[in-house]
Write an enzyme that holds these catalytic residues in place. Structure first.
Site, short mmCIF file in Angstrom:
data_model
loop_
_atom_site.label_atom_id
_atom_site.label_comp_id
_atom_site.label_asym_id
_atom_site.label_seq_id
_atom_site.Cartn_x
_atom_site.Cartn_y
_atom_site.Cartn_z
N GLU A 55 0.83 -1.21 0.00
CA GLU A 55 0.00 0.00 0.00
C GLU A 55 0.86 1.26 0.00
OE1 GLU A 55 -2.26 -3.28 2.13
OE2 GLU A 55 -0.22 -2.48 2.15
N ARG A 263 9.22 -12.95 3.39
CA ARG A 263 8.47 -11.69 3.39
C ARG A 263 8.87 -10.81 4.58
NH1 ARG A 263 5.49 -8.24 0.14
NH2 ARG A 263 3.95 -7.11 1.36
#
Length: 414
Positions: A55, A263
């Site tokens: 985002e 990640r």
């Protein structure tokens, strides 16, 4: 009821932040910001909120465009995670003011908005906090949901709390979904059709920078016969499957190399132990003393270099898709003309993946056998590998334009 439960959970949130402060330590810094204690702004601001890295990258793209149009804009950006903060701080520097996002308590959001004086709030993708939305609506502060996504699964969850969902959706002055299916779901949840404008996915318009040393793989890329596949943004439950797939790849192609990039930084040691346990010769990106041309695996334990790893790899597997995370940004490797492999769980990027898959730029794999088979076939067939990468790139190039549409919709609120 929601607020009461949140108040009761607040002490547990504090304990969680303290616990997380040990790994990574950035979580220790924003404790006061989590409760709205931030520096006062002397003028009104545009508040832009992004949760994490994905985002934040999209938010950064919008912010750069807005600042070109209006260089004097006072922009306050909030993020939830350190990885999101890193993207904003390193990518935009002092062009914006960054804070960690305030928790969703009435007193906290009142304190925070009083200090930053927002004239509008732009929320990236789908981050819906009832007390944020209620307070901003009561103060007549426009709230815009940009690059908005809503999976069918998420929509069904919101529908279970229909009254609360409708109250939240009524707070939005404008919702900018990435496609028509998402738009219909937002309307079903209570957004007025006239306030719902489909703009496309901004992530197709991002310029992905390959930060870092161009010799990411060191002498691996100096050998034209060495083929490298990348397992990017992996989560717990995926690493072992991918590593076992590499074992099978090595049976057919002993010179093949794998880069595995977890990640989350806090999992680097865990994945390192797993690689060693499975018997691979390997080295870590962060430890030059371990680098060896003959190693079979490299642990990508550096930050901000994933795009460079994509650029220098021959095949990309995008993680978060073998487990119920929903997948990560497959536009990144596609924009570099890389063939994309993914597990079946891609609901975070369902429309993107559907287009890539339909056009032949991506393939679904879901087991050790299917992953190793796909990697081996692509490594052995250069023509197929290049054609699949070209098709992936074509999808990205044909889908650009959402950024301009989004900025045009935001301009009246600046």
């Amino acid at each position: 009821m929601y607020t009461t439960i949140y108040y009761l959970c607040a002490p547990l949130l504090c304990l969680r932040w303290v616990y997380k402060s040990f790994k990574p330590p950035q979580y220790r810094e924003p404790m006061r910001e989590r409760f709205g204690i931030v520096r006062r702004q002397q003028t009104s601001s545009i508040w832009i909120h992004a949760v994490s890295m994905g985002e934040s990258i999209a938010a950064k793209t919008i912010i750069e465009k807005l600042l070109k149009l209006k260089p004097d804009l006072n922009i306050v950006v909030t993020t939830t995670t350190p990885t999101g903060a890193k993207q904003i701080i390193e990518g935009l520097g002092d062009k914006v003011i960054h804070h960690y996002s305030p928790c969703d308590l009435p007193g906290t959001i009142k304190r925070f908005t009083k200090r930053i004086q927002p004239s509008a709030l732009v929320i990236m993708e789908t981050e819906l906090w009832p007390n944020w939305l209620h307070h901003l609506k009561s103060k007549n502060i426009p709230v815009i949901l940009a690059n908005a996504r809503m999976s069918e699964k998420s929509a069904q969850k919101y529908l279970k709390f229909r009254t609360l969902s409708q109250q939240m959706m009524s707070a939005f002055k404008l919702v900018l979904p990435v496609n028509e299916k998402d738009a219909k779901r937002f309307i079903r949840l209570g957004v007025s059709p006239e306030r719902c404008v489909t703009t496309g996915n901004i992530k197709f318009d991002q310029v992905f920078k390959s930060n870092g040393d161009e010799s990411y793989f060191h002498s691996w890329e100096n050998n034209p016969s060495t083929l490298v596949w990348l397992a990017a943004s992996t989560h717990k439950g995926e690493d072992e499957i991918l590593l076992k797939a590499h074992q099978k790849v090595l049976e057919s192609l002993p010179e093949a190399k794998l880069i595995i990039v977890p990640r989350h930084p806090e999992r680097f040691d865990e994945v390192s132990d797993l690689v060693a346990e499975l018997g691979f010769s390997f080295h870590s990106r962060s430890q030059p003393n371990t680098w060896n041309d003959d190693n079979q695996v490299m642990l990508g334990d550096s930050m901000g270099e994933l795009m460079l790893a994509y650029k220098l790899s021959d095949i990309a597997f995008v993680g978060g898709s073998l487990v119920l995370i929903g997948g990560h940004n497959m536009i990144e490797p596609a924009s570099l003309g890389k063939p994309v492999l993914s597990g079946p769980h891609v609901h975070n990027f369902s429309e993107v993946y559907r287009e890539l898959s339909t056009q032949g730029g991506a393939k679904t794999v879901d087991s050790v056998e299917s992953i190793s088979g796909a990697v081996t076939r692509l490594m052995l067939d250069q023509q197929e590998r290049q054609l699949m990468g070209q098709k992936a790139l074509a999808v990205v190039e044909q889908s650009r334009g959402a950024l301009d549409k989004t900025v045009n919709q935001l301009e009246p609120f600046l």
